[in-house]
Design a protein around this motif. Structure first.
Motif, PDB file in Angstrom:
ATOM      1  N   UNK A 269     -27.645 -86.176 -53.295  1.00 39.48           N
ATOM      2  CA  UNK A 269     -28.298 -85.088 -52.576  1.00 39.48           C
ATOM      3  C   UNK A 269     -29.743 -85.510 -52.330  1.00 39.48           C
ATOM      4  N   UNK A 270     -30.236 -85.257 -51.139  1.00 44.45           N
ATOM      5  CA  UNK A 270     -31.592 -85.678 -50.796  1.00 44.45           C
ATOM      6  C   UNK A 270     -32.414 -84.467 -50.389  1.00 44.45           C
ATOM      7  N   UNK A 271     -33.558 -84.337 -51.026  1.00 44.41           N
ATOM      8  CA  UNK A 271     -34.534 -83.284 -50.766  1.00 44.41           C
ATOM      9  C   UNK A 271     -35.684 -83.930 -49.989  1.00 44.41           C
ATOM     10  N   UNK A 272     -35.833 -83.555 -48.736  1.00 44.98           N
ATOM     11  CA  UNK A 272     -36.834 -84.177 -47.858  1.00 44.98           C
ATOM     12  C   UNK A 272     -38.061 -83.285 -47.728  1.00 44.98           C
ATOM     13  N   UNK A 273     -39.225 -83.885 -47.899  1.00 45.38           N
ATOM     14  CA  UNK A 273     -40.482 -83.148 -47.803  1.00 45.38           C
ATOM     15  C   UNK A 273     -41.386 -83.798 -46.764  1.00 45.38           C
ATOM     16  N   UNK A 274     -42.312 -83.000 -46.243  1.00 44.58           N
ATOM     17  CA  UNK A 274     -43.297 -83.508 -45.284  1.00 44.58           C
ATOM     18  C   UNK A 274     -42.643 -84.262 -44.133  1.00 44.58           C
ATOM     19  N   UNK A 275     -41.548 -83.714 -43.634  1.00 49.24           N
ATOM     20  CA  UNK A 275     -40.830 -84.387 -42.559  1.00 49.24           C
ATOM     21  C   UNK A 275     -41.564 -84.221 -41.233  1.00 49.24           C
ATOM     22  N   UNK A 276     -41.780 -85.326 -40.589  1.00 51.04           N
ATOM     23  CA  UNK A 276     -42.392 -85.374 -39.256  1.00 51.04           C
ATOM     24  C   UNK A 276     -42.108 -86.759 -38.701  1.00 51.04           C
ATOM     25  N   UNK A 277     -42.322 -86.903 -37.447  1.00 50.96           N
ATOM     26  CA  UNK A 277     -42.156 -88.215 -36.801  1.00 50.96           C
ATOM     27  C   UNK A 277     -40.732 -88.724 -36.931  1.00 50.96           C
ATOM     28  N   UNK A 278     -39.770 -88.116 -36.337  1.00 51.54           N
ATOM     29  CA  UNK A 278     -39.816 -86.934 -35.490  1.00 51.54           C
ATOM     30  C   UNK A 278     -39.753 -85.645 -36.308  1.00 51.54           C
ATOM     31  N   UNK A 279     -39.974 -84.517 -35.643  1.00 56.24           N
ATOM     32  CA  UNK A 279     -39.919 -83.203 -36.281  1.00 56.24           C
ATOM     33  C   UNK A 279     -38.476 -82.915 -36.663  1.00 56.24           C
ATOM     34  N   UNK A 280     -38.235 -82.774 -37.942  1.00 58.13           N
ATOM     35  CA  UNK A 280     -36.893 -82.497 -38.430  1.00 58.13           C
ATOM     36  C   UNK A 280     -36.966 -81.915 -39.836  1.00 58.13           C
ATOM     37  N   UNK A 281     -35.836 -81.544 -40.367  1.00 53.74           N
ATOM     38  CA  UNK A 281     -35.792 -80.906 -41.676  1.00 53.74           C
ATOM     39  C   UNK A 281     -35.241 -81.820 -42.751  1.00 53.74           C
ATOM     40  N   UNK A 282     -34.469 -82.807 -42.370  1.00 52.88           N
ATOM     41  CA  UNK A 282     -34.039 -83.805 -43.332  1.00 52.88           C
ATOM     42  C   UNK A 282     -33.867 -85.147 -42.642  1.00 52.88           C
ATOM     43  N   UNK A 283     -33.739 -86.159 -43.422  1.00 51.22           N
ATOM     44  CA  UNK A 283     -33.865 -87.522 -42.909  1.00 51.22           C
ATOM     45  C   UNK A 283     -32.744 -87.990 -41.997  1.00 51.22           C
ATOM     46  N   UNK A 284     -31.516 -87.596 -42.257  1.00 54.38           N
ATOM     47  CA  UNK A 284     -30.417 -88.107 -41.438  1.00 54.38           C
ATOM     48  C   UNK A 284     -29.545 -87.016 -40.831  1.00 54.38           C
ATOM     49  N   UNK A 285     -29.782 -85.778 -41.191  1.00 51.34           N
ATOM     50  CA  UNK A 285     -28.945 -84.701 -40.683  1.00 51.34           C
ATOM     51  C   UNK A 285     -27.626 -84.568 -41.416  1.00 51.34           C
ATOM     52  N   UNK A 286     -27.484 -85.261 -42.526  1.00 55.55           N
ATOM     53  CA  UNK A 286     -26.250 -85.195 -43.306  1.00 55.55           C
ATOM     54  C   UNK A 286     -26.164 -83.862 -44.049  1.00 55.55           C
ATOM     55  N   UNK A 287     -24.962 -83.399 -44.352  1.00 55.22           N
ATOM     56  CA  UNK A 287     -24.813 -82.096 -44.998  1.00 55.22           C
ATOM     57  C   UNK A 287     -25.298 -82.052 -46.449  1.00 55.22           C
ATOM     58  N   UNK A 288     -25.517 -83.191 -47.086  1.00 55.20           N
ATOM     59  CA  UNK A 288     -25.999 -83.186 -48.469  1.00 55.20           C
ATOM     60  C   UNK A 288     -27.516 -83.414 -48.521  1.00 55.20           C
ATOM     61  N   UNK A 289     -28.213 -82.923 -47.505  1.00 52.95           N
ATOM     62  CA  UNK A 289     -29.668 -83.040 -47.455  1.00 52.95           C
ATOM     63  C   UNK A 289     -30.271 -81.720 -47.022  1.00 52.95           C
ATOM     64  N   UNK A 290     -31.456 -81.478 -47.527  1.00 52.52           N
ATOM     65  CA  UNK A 290     -32.216 -80.297 -47.139  1.00 52.52           C
ATOM     66  C   UNK A 290     -33.674 -80.716 -47.092  1.00 52.52           C
ATOM     67  N   UNK A 291     -34.447 -80.039 -46.305  1.00 53.75           N
ATOM     68  CA  UNK A 291     -35.844 -80.441 -46.245  1.00 53.75           C
ATOM     69  C   UNK A 291     -36.750 -79.402 -45.627  1.00 53.75           C
ATOM     70  N   UNK A 292     -37.999 -79.783 -45.564  1.00 50.51           N
ATOM     71  CA  UNK A 292     -39.017 -78.958 -44.926  1.00 50.51           C
ATOM     72  C   UNK A 292     -39.920 -79.870 -44.093  1.00 50.51           C
ATOM     73  N   UNK A 293     -40.257 -79.410 -42.891  1.00 47.55           N
ATOM     74  CA  UNK A 293     -41.110 -80.223 -42.036  1.00 47.55           C
ATOM     75  C   UNK A 293     -42.591 -79.975 -42.312  1.00 47.55           C
ATOM     76  N   UNK A 294     -43.407 -80.889 -41.821  1.00 37.76           N
ATOM     77  CA  UNK A 294     -44.835 -80.609 -41.750  1.00 37.76           C
ATOM     78  C   UNK A 294     -45.008 -79.555 -40.667  1.00 37.76           C
ATOM     79  N   UNK A 295     -46.046 -78.773 -40.787  1.00 43.08           N
ATOM     80  CA  UNK A 295     -46.345 -77.791 -39.754  1.00 43.08           C
ATOM     81  C   UNK A 295     -47.249 -78.423 -38.705  1.00 43.08           C
ATOM     82  N   UNK A 296     -47.091 -77.992 -37.468  1.00 42.30           N
ATOM     83  CA  UNK A 296     -47.943 -78.429 -36.374  1.00 42.30           C
ATOM     84  C   UNK A 296     -48.988 -77.342 -36.140  1.00 42.30           C
ATOM     85  N   UNK A 297     -50.217 -77.748 -35.907  1.00 36.99           N
ATOM     86  CA  UNK A 297     -51.284 -76.817 -35.559  1.00 36.99           C
ATOM     87  C   UNK A 297     -51.981 -77.323 -34.305  1.00 36.99           C
ATOM     88  N   UNK A 298     -52.592 -76.385 -33.580  1.00 34.12           N
ATOM     89  CA  UNK A 298     -53.412 -76.760 -32.438  1.00 34.12           C
ATOM     90  C   UNK A 298     -54.721 -77.338 -32.951  1.00 34.12           C
TER      91      UNK A 298
END
Length: 168
Positions: A41-70
């Motif tokens: 199971x993979x817990x992804x943090x600070x995901x960006x580049x590209x904007x996503x929630x986990x590294x590969x999109x696999x069902x055994x992963x969860x994550x949180x992206x970095x936030x974008x600000x102006x």
């Protein structure tokens, strides 16, 4: 232990940690691939580049992206704008130089929340809150068909998505 800076760091220990961990805490650096080989199971943090929630999109992963600000006023950018502007597909920090956006790293509380959720998921203690699936669906529906993450099983951490429903 800061393993990345440890004098004990080695290729063999890298693999031993990946093979024997309960779950892997990752960023978009690529080290998560070792753990995915062992179906961890993979817990992804600070995901960006590209904007996503986990590294590969696999069902055994969860994550949180970095936030974008102006850059102009530091207000948060809606997720739909991140996708419609093309900023969701940025790959390099230099891509932000000519854009109106900058990134904000996850806070210690956000990191703790996603790690706790991951621990509950891998130990079988996670009970999805009643609104989780509808929030996740609303978020995934924003992903355009041309996006790298379109059609993936990307899951965003519950506390994060609940805290930022106003960005949907």
């Amino acid at each position: 232990i800061d393993y990345a800076l440890s004098p004990s760091k080695s290729d063999e220990l890298d693999l031993a940690l990946a093979a024997n961990c309960l779950f892997w805490i990752a960023t978009s650096s690529g080290a998560h691939l070792m753990a995915s080989v062992f179906r961890k199971f993979i817990c992804c943090t600070n995901m960006a580049l590209p904007f996503m929630f986990n590294a590969t999109g696999a069902p055994n992963q969860i994550g949180i992206p970095k936030l974008y600000v102006y850059k102009s006023n530091q207000s948060l950018v809606k997720f739909s704008e991140i996708y419609s502007s093309g900023a969701s597909e940025f790959r390099m920090p230099s891509d932000f130089e000519d854009s109106p956006y900058s990134l904000i790293d996850n806070t210690p509380k956000q990191l703790l929340d996603i790690v706790k959720e991951s621990l509950m998921r891998v130990t079988g203690l996670w009970i999805s809150p009643p609104d989780y699936h509808s929030l996740q669906k609303s978020l995934n529906q924003l992903i355009p068909a041309h996006s790298l993450t379109y059609g993936s099983y990307s899951l965003c951490g519950y506390e994060f998505i609940k805290s930022y429903t106003f960005l949907l």
